[in-house]
Design a protein around this motif. Sequence first.
Motif, mmCIF file in Angstrom:
data_model
loop_
_atom_site.group_PDB
_atom_site.id
_atom_site.type_symbol
_atom_site.label_atom_id
_atom_site.label_comp_id
_atom_site.label_asym_id
_atom_site.label_seq_id
_atom_site.Cartn_x
_atom_site.Cartn_y
_atom_site.Cartn_z
ATOM 1 N N GLU A 195 -2.756 -0.495 9.132
ATOM 2 C CA GLU A 195 -3.131 0.921 9.052
ATOM 3 C C GLU A 195 -2.446 1.753 10.138
ATOM 4 O O GLU A 195 -2.092 2.905 9.910
ATOM 5 C CB GLU A 195 -4.646 1.058 9.118
ATOM 6 N N HIS B 150 -9.229 -8.901 10.443
ATOM 7 C CA HIS B 150 -9.564 -7.516 10.799
ATOM 8 C C HIS B 150 -8.405 -6.892 11.589
ATOM 9 O O HIS B 150 -8.016 -5.748 11.345
ATOM 10 C CB HIS B 150 -10.849 -7.490 11.634
ATOM 11 N N LYS C 32 -5.392 -6.064 9.339
ATOM 12 C CA LYS C 32 -5.587 -4.825 8.573
ATOM 13 C C LYS C 32 -5.483 -3.600 9.477
ATOM 14 O O LYS C 32 -4.941 -2.561 9.077
ATOM 15 C CB LYS C 32 -6.936 -4.874 7.849
ATOM 16 N N THR D 76 -9.005 0.611 4.033
ATOM 17 C CA THR D 76 -10.163 -0.232 4.344
ATOM 18 C C THR D 76 -11.293 0.613 4.898
ATOM 19 O O THR D 76 -11.095 1.751 5.339
ATOM 20 C CB THR D 76 -9.819 -1.305 5.397
ATOM 21 N N HIS D 77 -12.477 0.065 4.889
ATOM 22 C CA HIS D 77 -13.631 0.668 5.588
ATOM 23 C C HIS D 77 -14.516 -0.493 6.056
ATOM 24 O O HIS D 77 -15.476 -0.883 5.421
ATOM 25 C CB HIS D 77 -14.393 1.644 4.690
ATOM 26 N N GLU D 78 -14.171 -1.013 7.234
ATOM 27 C CA GLU D 78 -14.779 -2.235 7.765
ATOM 28 C C GLU D 78 -16.190 -2.025 8.335
ATOM 29 O O GLU D 78 -16.879 -2.980 8.640
ATOM 30 C CB GLU D 78 -13.892 -2.822 8.866
ATOM 31 N N THR E 80 -7.740 6.735 7.865
ATOM 32 C CA THR E 80 -8.089 5.457 8.475
ATOM 33 C C THR E 80 -9.403 5.650 9.228
ATOM 34 O O THR E 80 -9.506 6.501 10.099
ATOM 35 C CB THR E 80 -6.993 4.957 9.430
ATOM 36 N N TYR F 132 0.831 -1.207 0.000
ATOM 37 C CA TYR F 132 0.000 0.000 0.000
ATOM 38 C C TYR F 132 0.864 1.254 0.000
ATOM 39 O O TYR F 132 0.586 2.218 -0.725
ATOM 40 C CB TYR F 132 -0.950 0.004 1.202
#
Length: 521
Positions: free
Chosen positions: A428, A421, A424, A409-411, A378, A311
């Motif tokens: 971040e 989870h 990730k 991400t946007h969990e 984030t 990333y």
Amino acid sequence: MKPLLLLVFCLISLPVMFYLSEHRSMSSVVWLQGISVTLHQENSRTPNKQTDKFIGGLLSPSFDEESCLSRYRSALFRKDSPHLPSSYLIERLRKYEELHKKCGPNTPLYHKSIIQLNLGQSIELMDCNYLVWTPFNGLGNRMLTIASAFLYAVLTNRVLLIHQTVDMVDLFCEPFPDSTWILPPDFPIKNLTKLYQGSETSYGNMLKNKRIKDDVSVPSNSLPAYVYLHLEHDYQHLDKFFFCEKDQVILQKINWLLLQSDIYFVPGLFLVPQFEDELRWMFPAKETVFHHLGRYLFHPTNTVWGMITRYHTAYLAGSDERIGIQVRVFSRNPISAENYLKQILMCSQQENLLPEINMNRTLNPTKSTMKSKAVLITSLYPEYSEKLKSMYYEHTTVTGETVSVNQPTHEVQQQTERQFHNQKALAEMYLLSYCDVLITTGWSTFGYIGQGLAGLKPWILLTPRDQKPADPPCTRAVSMEPCFQVPPTYDCRAKKNADLGALVRHVTHCEDVEQGIKLVD
């Protein structure tokens, strides 16, 4: 003729040598009469190959680099920290590593201690004593409490062991050479994640029920084999005696301590008199505690490191400046995404962190004056990055800078019980720590981790009121240290309630949590 040729060569070479010495941040090749000179890349946008990968001796050189790529490479993605670890801290870390190697799991001394644990009572002068950490709450809370537990273990010559649940697997590399910090699965005390404030074995309950006498002269063989330290946000008055010197003398006689916490309790250790000298020698700069301990302890596994580097290379490395914005909305202080974005923009423009947009769409700055900023957001939700991205896509900026907006991400929901989870989330946090500037959400441990690893004082978004943006929108942190959000209110020395944020110069109240305390220089 030879001296004349040599003089001519030197006269031609001097401008190039001067150019090389003055332009080390460039990356190019200069050719001079068949001789090539490569200019080394030291631009902060890319990994800095000259960075000390051992961070001034903080990290041991004893590891195989390939087994944990992040351990020695993570520092290359940040500017060199101006905060070097003290020689005494480095000495204490090497001594701890030897202790852990001698007493860690699968050693004869560990098995001897397990036998003692099964006997049901403490034994004075055991060769090895232990602190067992068990997880609670989100990953940010867990990392803060592991760092706190580790510092306590170093101060009290205990071996720190981590109860690794399935959601913690493949997150962190082993931090100590030639030994594991993972608690073996056959540990005789079961249901470690079921411990709670009212547990019979908690220190506070044992004091209350007179199972432990509040007396420093109490002999070890009259004490239990283990005690549970409940240091969560809901801990009660007697649990908080953990921060009293007399109680630390008693706890030193107990061979096994179990700890569960969701708060960064390091500032409380600085208020215990018996720890004062050690802490002063280890951390002459008080606000560097998590900065050093976090970079020492937490090394993402190769799985997570791959997420981070892919990333970073794709979206952040090519920019002139990276701005991290960490957004968290708490249910106790709800606010719409639209209003919270207003607060973020008010903060960024007030502090000149993001350029204003130019409503004159015809403005087209020349490429030679154009600089780039990469914004890393984030958040659990995509609305903030989508709106910010649209804003900078549809308009030019008054400064002529280009702004890219990125969100990995946007969990939507926090899912701490899921390993992927957490992987990730850890990625971040590290991406935030590679930013040059940070805007973080008050009360958020996620933001605390990013700022501590980065060694930055962030701009903290203040708590919204009545679903409206806070005014002022943000404030600059006085130190990069995390906040001890729920400190005790009892002054052990004075034996009365007191404001612990006003007792010593290096402990003050937090910017985001009124009753919290933090370390400051």
